[in-house]
Write a protein that holds these residues in place. Sequence first.
Motif, mmCIF file in Angstrom:
data_model
loop_
_atom_site.group_PDB
_atom_site.id
_atom_site.type_symbol
_atom_site.label_atom_id
_atom_site.label_comp_id
_atom_site.label_asym_id
_atom_site.label_seq_id
_atom_site.Cartn_x
_atom_site.Cartn_y
_atom_site.Cartn_z
ATOM 1 N N UNK A 99 0.826 -1.211 0.000
ATOM 2 C CA UNK A 99 0.000 0.000 0.000
ATOM 3 C C UNK A 99 0.861 1.263 0.000
ATOM 4 N N UNK A 100 2.015 1.160 -0.634
ATOM 5 C CA UNK A 100 2.914 2.302 -0.763
ATOM 6 C C UNK A 100 3.878 2.501 0.380
ATOM 7 N N UNK A 101 3.742 1.733 1.466
ATOM 8 C CA UNK A 101 4.624 1.874 2.630
ATOM 9 C C UNK A 101 5.653 0.758 2.635
ATOM 10 N N UNK A 102 6.866 1.070 3.093
ATOM 11 C CA UNK A 102 7.941 0.079 3.125
ATOM 12 C C UNK A 102 7.622 -1.014 4.134
ATOM 13 N N UNK A 103 7.887 -2.264 3.731
ATOM 14 C CA UNK A 103 7.715 -3.387 4.646
ATOM 15 C C UNK A 103 8.822 -3.367 5.698
ATOM 16 N N UNK A 104 8.595 -4.061 6.799
ATOM 17 C CA UNK A 104 9.571 -4.051 7.892
ATOM 18 C C UNK A 104 10.883 -4.700 7.484
ATOM 19 N N UNK A 105 10.851 -5.584 6.477
ATOM 20 C CA UNK A 105 12.071 -6.273 6.062
ATOM 21 C C UNK A 105 12.805 -5.545 4.937
ATOM 22 N N UNK A 106 12.221 -4.491 4.399
ATOM 23 C CA UNK A 106 12.839 -3.791 3.263
ATOM 24 C C UNK A 106 14.203 -3.192 3.592
ATOM 25 N N UNK A 107 14.416 -2.573 4.786
ATOM 26 C CA UNK A 107 15.755 -2.026 5.062
ATOM 27 C C UNK A 107 16.857 -3.073 4.993
ATOM 28 N N UNK A 108 16.528 -4.338 5.270
ATOM 29 C CA UNK A 108 17.551 -5.378 5.256
ATOM 30 C C UNK A 108 18.051 -5.656 3.840
ATOM 31 N N UNK A 109 17.237 -5.364 2.829
ATOM 32 C CA UNK A 109 17.665 -5.588 1.447
ATOM 33 C C UNK A 109 18.796 -4.636 1.064
ATOM 34 N N UNK A 110 18.857 -3.465 1.716
ATOM 35 C CA UNK A 110 19.854 -2.462 1.367
ATOM 36 C C UNK A 110 21.226 -2.787 1.936
ATOM 37 N N UNK A 111 21.315 -3.825 2.770
ATOM 38 C CA UNK A 111 22.593 -4.250 3.339
ATOM 39 C C UNK A 111 22.833 -5.704 2.938
ATOM 40 N N UNK A 112 23.752 -5.958 2.007
ATOM 41 C CA UNK A 112 23.972 -7.340 1.546
ATOM 42 C C UNK A 112 24.322 -8.305 2.669
ATOM 43 N N UNK A 113 24.884 -7.805 3.760
ATOM 44 C CA UNK A 113 25.276 -8.691 4.862
ATOM 45 C C UNK A 113 24.074 -9.188 5.655
ATOM 46 N N UNK A 114 22.887 -8.617 5.388
ATOM 47 C CA UNK A 114 21.698 -8.976 6.160
ATOM 48 C C UNK A 114 20.792 -9.952 5.417
#
Length: 803
Positions: A479-494
């Motif tokens: 619905x246009x809002x970032x999912x709680x797991x989305x920030x982890x995609x921006x860090x390959x180590x996560x």
Amino acid sequence: MSSRRNGKADSAAAPRTLAEELRARPDEALAALLRSRPDLLNPVPSDLTQLSTRLSTRASVVRALERLDRFTLQTAEALALAPDDSSRAALAGLLDGAEPDAALAELRAQALVWGPDERLRLVRTARDVLAPTSGNPGPTGLGPTFAEAAAGLSPGRLQDILTDAGLPATHDPVSAVAALAALWADHGRAEALLATAVPGVKDVLRRLMWGPPFGGAQPRAIRAADARTPVEWLQARGVLLPAAPTSVVLPREVALHLRGGRAHQHVESRPPGVEAAATHDPEQTDRAAAARAFTAVRTVEEALDLWSTDPPAVLRTGGLGVRELRRTATALDLPEPETAFWLELAYGAGLLAADGDEAERWMPTPLYDDWLRQPVAERWLLLAGSWLAATRVAALVGGKDAKDKVLSALGEGLDRAIAPEVREIVLRRLTELAPGAAADRASLLARVQWQVPLRGGATRDRLVGWTLTEAEQLGLTGRGAAASYTPLLLDPAQAARLCAALAPLLPEPLDHVILQPDLTAIAPGPLHTPLAQTLAVAADIESKGGATVYRFTPDSVRRALDAGRSAGELHEFLARHSRTPVPQPLTYLVDDVARRHGRLRVGAASAYLRCDDDALLGELLADRRAAALRLRRLAPTVLAAQADPATVLTQLRTMGYAPAAESADGDVLISRPDARRTAPRSAPVPVPDGPPPVAEGLLGAAVKAVRAGDRAATAVHREPQSPPSALPRTAAAETLAALQTAVLTGERVWIGYVNAEGSASQRVVEPVRVAGGFVTAYDQLREEMRTFSLHRITGVAELAEGS
């Protein structure tokens, strides 16, 4: 490693050149400069003077400017207007009092600005790029200086302007221009002159002061006594000067006075905030995003399964034909643009490629089979990570390139180097909002434009909207809002944490269907991948939607048997996964079709075959067509083959059998016999946005090499030290240890060296790197960086003190 500086100059003295400023920087700062501007390392500069020269080349400066945010760029533009050796206080005045320290730190780190705060200097090339010109006022909207605008005026006309402006006459044009510039630098005198203006003058100045500085008017050499209109009054006093036969220009000094000394109308010292357009429950956001993530994986799987059995042709010019895209979109029940997105996503992830045959076709790669066996969260991670890093932009499909050629899916012309950066910026800004908050698109676009003002243009702006749409389709937002797991995609180590966070949110696949007497099976929801794959082999999909309807036919059952299922296994499979009793018509259909099919299985040893029918295995042993497999019996129901499983499967099917592959656990690996795969293929490499990043190891070696060359270039030359009386000779281990120690300490040493012709020599070197059997060092004899083969060095000796 401690930083080393060359020379004995007083550290408090201001550097006279950029090279001197670089010489005073610690090694860590030099490494950071080379890391942020990797074009400087091709090839490695011989010393800091050469590095400073390379820093000032136009291509390198433009590339560095393009990576500045808007305020840092405005700071550089303000410095381009100011004279050399301007102070920080003068710069702050040009920036309307905004604090420039952070921007100056970035410009210094990029070596675009050097010198202390009291004597700031912008690199000359950057000044040439950013300063307004008569033909291009640039983002500041300022015109040329008095000196530039008055270059075509006669000496007599300049004296007339001085007189009408109330200034004393001068002896030459240079001093006349300087007097006019000084008038507008003096606030009191300038305001006193404007106070005598006729009505309408200030309206003209207000229209020109913020740019563009050009006005449509006939230039006239008019005197103050004859001026009747506002434009004539301004021309008589040199406030407007000729720019062209039909236009006049407001000089820069006048505009800066009218602006109150500001270089920009709007100084954007802080990034614009991203506003929330709507707020949803975070749990609902996560569920909606995870549902889209699950659908993304299944859509890619469905598309590639379709192309496994009916691969479309590759166009002669590359890419996918419009009719093939439309056919695939119809089969997937999706719009064509969305279908192009899923196909591009599979291509970027390495799951889809052209087979490379003479009649090229698009089909899944062998990686697709490995991908199918992974958990859904890991499968999604490959798709999302590939999308984030890809430079290919699926939204361009159907548009036209610069040559008016239509851009096709999977074809050329879809790469945009700025795409990964825009996607990352958008996702980071979304994740900074409150949980469940959807971003306002206009404010998000403004933020992206602030962060990358000089790159991308209209494509950058459209990428913001495309990224939001694709992130929703992929399941990165709900619905246009970032999912709680989305920030982890921006860090390959996560990656592991991301999969662990996503897995519980994914819809639970079903492990059952409903069998009906009309030879159909209804799947009331998404099925486990193995169940869906087996059903897709044993039955044809009749309709999709909230529930999927499969229909069993003689052809579909024969397809399952060709894939290695026996009649008994099909009966057991149907009974295990049906919530209703297996209808009798379906039982009869399976038994009837299965009468002529064998029950061979092939697995991995070199390969092995096992079958409950030992007579069938004996038949295989006696068949000459199987001689290439070199079969031998290990047990009554097991044969061993001296060939890999894929070769055994292919040969047995060529001989008319219907074997099935099985895993190491003995489970049947279901695949359609008519499914096709390419040879192993690599995923397409994103188009680089400038030179590739520099490896950290090479970065350290480059800094050492530049330092060594600079010390040699600036050192006071002494008489060369006498070499050792004999060629230095040390054991190999001792030689290696001595050279590695010299690299760490920066010391010079004697080495004995035997070249490829067998000639021995002694030389003084300063090693900067020892790796791979080679020594990179500065050779003081030849005064250049050289690479020596480690095995040709006979030994190492220390230099005497004072050398």
